[in-house]
Write an enzyme that holds these catalytic residues in place. Structure first.
Site, PDB file in Angstrom:
ATOM      1  N   LYS A  49       0.834  -1.210   0.000  1.00 25.94           N
ATOM      2  CA  LYS A  49       0.000   0.000   0.000  1.00 25.94           C
ATOM      3  C   LYS A  49       0.870   1.262   0.000  1.00 25.94           C
ATOM      4  O   LYS A  49       2.068   1.210   0.333  1.00 25.94           O
ATOM      5  CB  LYS A  49      -0.906  -0.005   1.240  1.00 25.94           C
ATOM      6  CG  LYS A  49      -0.140   0.020   2.564  1.00 25.94           C
ATOM      7  CD  LYS A  49      -1.067  -0.196   3.760  1.00 25.94           C
ATOM      8  CE  LYS A  49      -0.276  -0.226   5.060  1.00 25.94           C
ATOM      9  NZ  LYS A  49      -1.127  -0.567   6.214  1.00 25.94           N
ATOM     10  N   ARG A 147     -10.502  -0.060  14.932  1.00 26.13           N
ATOM     11  CA  ARG A 147     -10.380   0.715  13.694  1.00 26.13           C
ATOM     12  C   ARG A 147     -11.283   0.026  12.679  1.00 26.13           C
ATOM     13  O   ARG A 147     -12.454  -0.204  12.963  1.00 26.13           O
ATOM     14  CB  ARG A 147      -8.892   0.746  13.290  1.00 26.13           C
ATOM     15  CG  ARG A 147      -8.498   1.926  12.445  1.00 26.13           C
ATOM     16  CD  ARG A 147      -7.009   1.934  12.099  1.00 26.13           C
ATOM     17  NE  ARG A 147      -6.612   0.826  11.256  1.00 26.13           N
ATOM     18  CZ  ARG A 147      -5.363   0.651  10.784  1.00 26.13           C
ATOM     19  NH1 ARG A 147      -4.405   1.506  11.106  1.00 26.13           N
ATOM     20  NH2 ARG A 147      -5.070  -0.379  10.006  1.00 26.13           N
ATOM     21  N   TYR A 281      14.981  29.945   7.893  1.00 22.02           N
ATOM     22  CA  TYR A 281      13.857  30.741   8.389  1.00 22.02           C
ATOM     23  C   TYR A 281      13.806  30.808   9.912  1.00 22.02           C
ATOM     24  O   TYR A 281      13.926  29.784  10.588  1.00 22.02           O
ATOM     25  CB  TYR A 281      12.537  30.149   7.905  1.00 22.02           C
ATOM     26  CG  TYR A 281      12.326  30.204   6.409  1.00 22.02           C
ATOM     27  CD1 TYR A 281      12.520  31.397   5.691  1.00 22.02           C
ATOM     28  CD2 TYR A 281      11.906  29.082   5.714  1.00 22.02           C
ATOM     29  CE1 TYR A 281      12.306  31.444   4.325  1.00 22.02           C
ATOM     30  CE2 TYR A 281      11.686  29.124   4.342  1.00 22.02           C
ATOM     31  CZ  TYR A 281      11.893  30.309   3.647  1.00 22.02           C
ATOM     32  OH  TYR A 281      11.677  30.354   2.307  1.00 22.02           O
ATOM     33  N   MET A 329      10.806  24.192   2.596  1.00 16.85           N
ATOM     34  CA  MET A 329      10.039  23.367   1.666  1.00 16.85           C
ATOM     35  C   MET A 329      10.939  22.537   0.746  1.00 16.85           C
ATOM     36  O   MET A 329      10.665  21.371   0.479  1.00 16.85           O
ATOM     37  CB  MET A 329       9.114  24.246   0.813  1.00 16.85           C
ATOM     38  CG  MET A 329       8.188  23.431  -0.080  1.00 16.85           C
ATOM     39  SD  MET A 329       7.149  24.443  -1.150  1.00 16.85           S
ATOM     40  CE  MET A 329       6.042  25.191   0.034  1.00 16.85           C
TER      41      MET A 329
HETATM   42  C1  LIG Z   1      -0.467  -1.636   6.915  1.00 18.90           C
HETATM   43  C2  LIG Z   1      -1.150  -2.876   7.291  1.00 18.90           C
HETATM   44  C3  LIG Z   1      -0.423  -4.078   7.410  1.00 18.90           C
HETATM   45  C4  LIG Z   1       1.086  -4.140   7.401  1.00 18.90           C
HETATM   46  O1  LIG Z   1       1.550  -3.636   8.632  1.00 18.90           O
HETATM   47  P1  LIG Z   1       3.122  -3.565   8.969  1.00 18.90           P
HETATM   48  O2  LIG Z   1       3.184  -3.144  10.374  1.00 18.90           O
HETATM   49  O3  LIG Z   1       3.700  -2.561   8.010  1.00 18.90           O
HETATM   50  O4  LIG Z   1       3.651  -4.928   8.717  1.00 18.90           O
HETATM   51  C5  LIG Z   1      -1.134  -5.246   7.615  1.00 18.90           C
HETATM   52  N1  LIG Z   1      -2.498  -5.224   7.710  1.00 18.90           N
HETATM   53  C6  LIG Z   1      -3.207  -4.084   7.637  1.00 18.90           C
HETATM   54  C7  LIG Z   1      -4.673  -4.110   7.780  1.00 18.90           C
HETATM   55  C8  LIG Z   1      -2.560  -2.859   7.442  1.00 18.90           C
HETATM   56  O5  LIG Z   1      -3.277  -1.732   7.384  1.00 18.90           O
END
Ligand SMILES: *Cc1c(COP(=O)(O)O)cnc(C)c1O
Length: 394
Positions: A49, A147, A281, A329
């Site tokens: 992802k 979640r 800055y 930036m």
């Molecule tokens: C991001 C994620 C993972 C991977 O988690 P890591 O800690 O990067 O191994 C696995 N399952 C879900 C649902 C996630 O959102």
């Protein structure tokens, strides 16, 4: 899967760039093999992802496949569809849906879709009824993360509805899965509690007549430290890229992992300044004596955390330097003290650490965040340069 996006050339024909994130695909492959060795009886789902945690989703997905990842995972359906468009044909899961999402496209592309509630199951079923093939659906239970995922109180309703749709031939429930809250804190009491809820949820699904192909819970920390969570497949993300999930889990090398990304920039200016000269800055850094300043041409637009102003570490000329004053930036400054550098010399912000450079973990500490955020936030203005790609003999 052979398509590669982004920069891939590292030869002398590649035009010089201001900055670069060099991604070692041999490290990604070796990390996947090391993770498979940790979970020898389970399949491996590589999480790619958010553009492969900033490393490039397609090249990293290819590398993970080559090293034996039988599954890939993304958060959004758009990310999964992009992997299909790049040529991946293997098993794939995506889980972050909102109403009106591309259910039909994902199902047509043979992507497993995750469902955490009745509205999502209805949308998946509707997409199939309006002319799709049967959907591959994985049901997600919230075992305590609080979640995404179906609340345990609603689980039997979701399982029952999914079983009814399966009996009609509209879908197949291919997985039951969940996600840990505190797997990066070994021994945390929530870990055992979540495992118990998960086992109950799987048992309830089986009693309702479901026979999922895969049950899974283990993210990177659980893959590394919690064999009882491995079930049918493990689902690591950050460890695929060779970064440790947390200092409590250990260093990457403790597990045979190697950070895949090295972030470097070419010094854009070097100048002598007198004592008492304000830098960047707000003048939060003032030179303590006559000194040499070097300009590093990356900033918060490139993902360098502004919170690392005055604290981020950089290797210049073999020595660790610290960001002097604010990260802007597009650039920041380091004070070279009594040393000097040439314009064009490489400043290494982070990498595996074996050339003496800082690591993403060091930047995380400097910025008060986690190494996940450091690598994932590197901006699109920084070209990814892939080394040790397909054809390299590991
Ligand atoms: C991001 C994620 C993972 C991977 O988690 P890591 O800690 O990067 O191994 C696995 N399952 C879900 C649902 C996630 O959102």
């Amino acid at each position: 899967m052979t398509a590669y996006s982004g920069a891939s050339a590292t030869g002398s024909s590649a035009p010089p760039t201001r900055a670069r994130a060099v991604v070692d695909l041999a490290a990604v492959r070796a990390n996947v093999r090391a993770l498979r060795d940790r979970a020898p009886r389970s399949e491996l789902m590589a999480v790619v992802k958010s553009d492969g945690y900033g490393h490039g989703a397609v090249p990293c997905a290819c590398a993970a496949r080559e090293a034996g990842a039988s599954w890939l995972a993304t958060a959004t359906p758009q990310e999964a569809l992009a992997l299909r468009a790049a040529g991946d044909t293997g098993r794939m899961l995506c889980w972050l849906w909102t109403p009106g999402g591309p259910w039909g496209e994902a199902i047509a592309a043979d992507i497993d879709v995750s469902v955490s509630g009745m509205w999502a199951l209805r949308e998946a079923v509707e997409a199939v009824r309006t002319g799709g093939r049967p959907a591959r659906v994985q049901l997600k239970i919230d075992t305590g993360l609080g979640r995404n995922g179906c609340a345990p109180d609603d689980w039997l309703e979701l399982v029952g509805a999914a079983r009814a749709a399966e009996a009609e031939g509209v879908l197949a429930v291919t997985g039951v899965w969940s996600h840990f809250a505190c797997a990066d804190e070994p021994g945390h009491p929530s870990i055992a509690a979540q495992l118990a809820v998960f086992r109950d949820a799987v048992a309830a699904a089986e009693r309702a007549g479901l026979a999922p192909e895969v049950r899974h819970m283990a993210n990177s920390p659980a893959t590394l430290t919690l064999p009882e969570s491995h079930f049918d497949l493990v689902r690591p993300g950050i460890a695929v890229y060779g970064v440790s999930p947390s200092p409590e889990i250990g260093q990457p090398a403790d597990f045979g992992l190697r950070p895949a990304m090295t972030l470097a920039a070419d010094i854009a200016q070097v100048k002598r300044v007198p004592a008492g000269h304000g830098v960047s800055y707000g003048h939060h850094y003032v030179t303590p004596g006559e000194t040499t300043l070097a300009l590093v041409p990356v900033g918060y637009a490139d993902g360098i955390p502004r919170h690392a102003s005055g604290s981020g570490p950089v290797l210049v000329g073999g020595k660790w330097r610290t960001v002097a004053g604010r990260v802007a930036m597009d650039q920041f400054v380091v004070d070279l003290g009594g040393d000097t550098a040439e314009v064009g010399d490489e400043a290494v912000l982070f990498g595996p650490g074996d050339r003496g450079e800082p690591t993403a973990e060091d930047w995380a500490r400097a910025a008060g965040t986690i190494a996940y955020e450091i690598v994932t936030r590197i901006g699109q203005r920084v070209p990814r340069v892939y080394v040790n790609g397909p054809g390299h003999s590991d």
